[in-house]
Scaffold this motif. Structure first.
Motif, PDB file in Angstrom:
ATOM      1  N   HIS A 102      22.954  47.297 -58.200  1.00 40.05           N
ATOM      2  CA  HIS A 102      24.180  48.136 -57.671  1.00 40.05           C
ATOM      3  C   HIS A 102      25.471  47.967 -58.434  1.00 40.05           C
ATOM      4  CE1 HIS A 102      22.341  49.738 -53.703  1.00 40.05           C
ATOM      5  NE2 HIS A 102      21.594  48.525 -53.808  1.00 40.05           N
TER       6      HIS A 102
ATOM      7  N   TYR B  40      22.084  53.203 -60.530  1.00 34.10           N
ATOM      8  CA  TYR B  40      22.917  54.377 -59.918  1.00 34.10           C
ATOM      9  C   TYR B  40      24.089  54.815 -60.858  1.00 34.10           C
ATOM     10  CZ  TYR B  40      20.760  52.410 -55.521  1.00 34.10           C
ATOM     11  OH  TYR B  40      19.888  51.788 -54.640  1.00 34.10           O
TER      12      TYR B  40
ATOM     13  N   CYS C  27      26.220  52.972 -52.231  1.00 35.39           N
ATOM     14  CA  CYS C  27      24.834  53.374 -52.607  1.00 35.39           C
ATOM     15  C   CYS C  27      23.975  52.419 -51.444  1.00 35.39           C
ATOM     16  CB  CYS C  27      24.173  53.207 -54.075  1.00 35.39           C
ATOM     17  SG  CYS C  27      25.367  54.295 -55.119  1.00 35.39           S
TER      18      CYS C  27
ATOM     19  N   GLY D  62      24.108  57.330 -54.032  1.00 36.74           N
ATOM     20  CA  GLY D  62      22.627  57.281 -54.043  1.00 36.74           C
ATOM     21  C   GLY D  62      21.804  56.430 -53.219  1.00 36.74           C
ATOM     22  N   SER D  63      20.393  56.795 -52.926  1.00 37.10           N
ATOM     23  CA  SER D  63      19.549  56.125 -52.203  1.00 37.10           C
ATOM     24  C   SER D  63      18.486  55.764 -52.904  1.00 37.10           C
ATOM     25  CB  SER D  63      19.337  56.702 -50.977  1.00 37.10           C
ATOM     26  OG  SER D  63      18.252  56.235 -50.242  1.00 37.10           O
TER      27      SER D  63
END
Lengths: 254, 387
Positions: free
Chosen positions: B235, B206, B240, B211-212
Motif C-alpha cells: 500500500h 496500487y 486502498c 483500489g481494492s
C-alpha cells in the motif's frame, strides 16, 4: 419392538493418575415405548453411561455387555450404532463450521435410512419438523451449532431425533440451561417422537423439572457409577423433595 | 525480520549479477531448493510453455515479444527474472475498455514432462471499466517457472483464478503481480492441489487511490507435497483496501518417513507506506491438519508507516482435525470418511463461495474431494441440496 440391554457395564477413563473406573456394573433394560429417567448427582457417571453406549472413544469398556435386539453394540463403530437405531442427544453439541444444518441433516438422514430421501418430501419433512420446534426456516442455512444459543442447540438435537426416528434415544441433560419456554418446546418434541413411534427413551437428568413435561415410566437413581434405587414416577417426586443425600451417604457407607 | 526483506528488494528484472537463492534468505528458507530441479539457478535451454486460450468473445489475444515489453514492475525474485529473460513470447490477454466479458476465459497451461524446464509469461490487461473472469488452469507434468502480470485500469474489475491441478511430479515457481488502478477491483484466487513443489508469489501494488485487492487462496497438501504461497500487498497510495484470506488442509502419511510429510507455507506481507493514508487491510490464514506427518508454517507480517488508516489486522491459526466433530457426525450415522469430507468441505466453504463462479467452485470442491480420496461428487447428497 426394540430392546436395549445393558448388563454389568464397567467403564474407565484414562487420567494422569492411571485408569479411573467410572461405571461400576450398570444393569438397565430399555424397551420400545418405555421412558426411563436416570437421575443422580453431578459426577455420578450418568453422562459416561450415555457416551459409552454411543461409543465415544474416550471411554474404555472394561467389562459387561450392551446389546440392541441381541446385537453386540460394543462391537460397532459409532456410526454403525447410530444406523442400528441408537441416538444420543448431547449436552454440549459440537460446532461444525461451514456445514449447513440442511446439508448435515440430509447427510445424516441418508446414512441412517440407507437411501437419500426424495428432495421434495425431504424439504417438506424438514420444514415441518422445524416448525414444530418453533425454529426459523433460516436456521437450515446456518452452520451446525455455530453461534447457536443453548436453547437452539437443544432444539437442533431434538430436531435430529424427530428426523432420525431412533429405536432407542438417550437424552443427556437435554434440560440443562433451558428456560421454561425452551424446556416446554423441547419436551413437546420428545413427546411427539414418543407418541408417533416406537422409541424407547432414556432421559438423563440432574433435575426433576423436565419430568413434569416428559413423564417417566421408570426412575433409576444413579450414584457412584451404578444404579442404587429404582421405582416409578413417584421416586422422582421423592427426589424432588428429599434430594440425593440419603443415596449418596448410603453409597459412601457401603 | 521486516517485510521489506522478503521481496521488495530487486525492483528491476535485470538478470545480471542477481544472487541465486541459497536457502539462507528469508524468502527462501522454507523452500526445498534441491527439489526445484535447478529452476532457481538457471532456466537455460528452457522450453516455451504452451498456453491454449479459450477466451470470451469480448477479449483480445496477442503474442508479443517479451523483450519488447516494459520492465516488470513489483518485486521480481531471481528465478522469476531468469524466467522472464528466457521467455520469447508473452501471451497478452486484453479486456477492452468498458467491455464486460460474457463468459469465463480460460488459459490452459498443460505440462508435457519434467525433464526440461519450461517458462511462460502471461499478461492480463483489464482496461478501464471492463469486467472479466480469467482462469489459469495448470495441469499435467512440468518444471515451470512462470510470470503473470496483471494490470487493472480505472474502475476495472478482474477475477483471476490460478488453479494448480498438476500431476504429482510437477514443480511450479510462479510470480503473479498485479497493478491495481483507480477504483479498480482485483480478485485473485489461488487454488493449489497438485504438484510436488509449488511456490507462488502473488503481489499487489496500487497505481492510484480507491483500489481494492482481494487475495484468496486454498491449498491441500498431501504426503510429500510442498505448497508455498507468499503474498505481498504494497500500500503506497491512499484509500486502498486489501483482504488476504488463505486456507489450507494438510494430510501426510506418517508411515512414509520424510517423504510422507505434507508441507505448506503461507507468508503474508502487507506494507502500509507513509503516503497510504486511509488504508484498510486484513489478512487471515487458517490451516487444518488432518494427520500426523504434516507441517504448516504461517507467517503474517504487517509493516505500518502511518497511523492514519481505517484498519489493519491479521490472524493466523493452525489446528488439528477435531475428533469431537468426528464423533458428533458419526453419532448421527455418518461414516467416518463422509464425516471427514463434510468437515473439510465446511472448512473451505467460505473461501470457495467467494469465487462466485459456480462451475469453477464445483471444480474446486471436486478437487478437495479428490484429495480426500472421493471421486467427483461422491457425496450426491450435495448435488441436489434443497437450498
Amino acid at each position: 419392538m426394540a430392546t436395549l440391554e445393558i448388563r454389568d457395564l464397567h467403564v474407565s477413563v484414562e487420567t494422569d493418575a492411571g485408569d479411573r473406573e467410572i461405571l461400576r456394573g450398570v444393569d438397565l433394560t430399555v424397551r420400545s415405548g418405555e421412558t426411563h429417567a436416570i437421575m443422580g448427582p453431578n459426577g455420578s457417571g450418568k453422562s459416561t453411561l450415555a457416551y459409552s453406549v454411543a461409543g465415544h472413544p474416550k471411554y474404555k469398556i472394561t467389562g459387561g455387555t450392551v446389546t440392541l435386539d441381541g446385537e453386540d453394540v460394543l462391537a460397532m463403530s459409532v456410526d454403525e450404532r447410530a444406523r442400528a437405531g441408537l441416538f444420543l442427544a448431547m449436552q454440549y453439541p459440537v460446532e461444525v463450521p461451514g456445514v449447513s444444518v440442511s446439508n448435515f441433516l440430509r447427510t445424516s438422514v441418508t446414512a441412517v435410512r440407507g437411501e437419500a430421501p426424495k428432495l421434495r418430501t425431504w424439504v417438506k419433512e424438514m420444514r415441518s419438523s422445524m416448525d414444530e420446534l418453533s425454529m426459523d426456516p433460516a436456521f437450515a442455512e446456518r452452520s451446525v451449532n455455530e453461534g447457536f444459543s443453548g436453547g437452539e442447540k437443544k432444539r437442533h438435537e431434538i430436531l435430529q431425533m424427530q428426523l432420525l426416528k431412533p429405536k432407542i434415544a438417550i437424552l443427556d441433560e437435554t434440560d440443562s440451561g433451558l428456560d421454561v419456554d425452551a424446556l416446554r418446546i423441547v419436551s413437546e418434541g420428545v413427546n411427539r417422537v414418543k407418541e408417533s413411534g416406537e422409541v424407547g427413551t432414556l432421559l438423563i437428568t440432574h433435575y426433576t423439572r423436565i419430568l413434569r413435561y416428559i413423564r417417566p415410566d421408570f426412575v433409576h437413581v444413579f450414584v457412584d457409577g451404578r444404579v442404587v434405587a429404582e421405582g416409578g414416577a413417584e421416586l422422582a417426586d421423592q427426589l424432588e423433595s428429599e434430594g440425593y443425600d440419603s443415596y449418596v451417604k448410603a453409597a459412601a457407607a457401603s | 525480520m521486516t517485510v521489506t526483506d522478503t521481496g521488495a528488494s530487486n525492483l528491476s528484472a535485470a538478470v545480471e549479477g542477481r544472487p541465486v537463492p541459497t536457502g539462507r534468505e528469508e524468502a527462501w528458507r522454507f523452500t526445498p531448493l534441491p527439489r526445484l530441479r535447478g529452476l532457481h539457478q538457471s532456466v537455460e535451454g528452457a522450453a516455451q510453455a504452451e498456453v491454449v486460450a479459450d477466451l470470451a468473445p469480448e477479449l483480445r489475444l496477442e503474442l508479443v515479444d517479451t523483450a519488447s515489453l516494459p520492465a516488470a514492475s513489483g518485486p521480481v525474485e531471481t528465478p522469476a527474472a531468469l524466467a522472464l529473460a528466457a521467455t520469447e513470447r508473452s501471451v497478452v490477454v486484453t479486456v477492452p475498455r468498458e467491455a464486460e466479458a460474457s463468459a469465463t476465459s480460460v488459459l490452459r497451461i498443460t505440462g508435457t514432462g519434467t525433464d526440461r524446464p519450461a517458462v511462460s509469461h502471461i499478461v492480463v490487461r483489464a482496461e478501464a471499466f471492463s469486467k472479466a473472469v480469467v482462469v489459469l488452469e495448470h495441469t499435467g507434468s512440468a518444471t515451470l517457472s512462470a510470470n503473470v502480470d496483471v494490470e487493472l485500469g480505472d474502475g476495472a474489475s478482474l477475477t483471476l483464478l490460478s488453479l494448480q491441478a498438476w500431476d504429482d511430479d510437477a514443480v511450479h515457481l510462479g510470480r503473479q503481480h498485479a497493478v491495481v488502478g483507480r477504483d479498480a477491483s482485483f480478485r485473485s484466487f489461488i487454488a493449489s492441489f497438485g504438484g510436488d513443489t509449488v511456490r507462488l508469489v502473488p503481489t499487489v501494488e496500487y497505481s492510484a487511490p480507491g483500489g481494492s485487492a482481494e487475495l484468496f487462496g486454498i491449498y491441500f497438501a498431501d504426503a510429500g507435497q510442498h505448497l508455498e504461497h507468499r503474498s505481498l500487498v504494497d500500500h503506497a497510495v491512499p484509500h486502498c483496501r486489501s483482504d488476504v484470506l488463505f486456507k489450507g488442509a494438510l494430510r501426510g502419511d506418517a508411515e512414509a518417513g520424510e517423504r510422507g510429510i505434507a508441507r505448506s507455507v503461507w507468508v503474508g506481507d502487507v506494507i502500509i507506506r507513509a503516503a497510504a493514508v486511509g488504508t484498510d487491510t486484513y489478512e487471515l490464514n487458517r490451516n487444518l491438519v488432518l494427520t500426523d506427518a504434516a507441517r504448516a508454517d504461517s507467517v503474517p507480517n504487517l509493516e505500518i508507516e502511518t497511523g492514519e488508516i481505517v484498519g489493519a489486522g491479521h490472524a493466523s491459526a493452525t489446528g488439528r482435525f477435531d475428533d469431537e466433530q468426528l464423533f458428533y457426525l458419526q453419532a448421527r450415522g455418518i461414516p467416518a470418511d463422509i464425516a471427514t469430507q463434510l468437515v473439510v468441505r465446511g472448512f473451505f466453504a467460505d473461501v470457495v463461495a467467494r469465487l462466485g463462479e459456480p462451475e469453477w467452485e464445483q471444480r474446486l470442491l471436486d478437487a478437495i474431494d479428490g484429495e480426500l480420496g472421493f471421486a467427483p461428487e461422491a457425496a450426491d447428497a450435495d448435488q441436489e441440496d434443497p437450498q
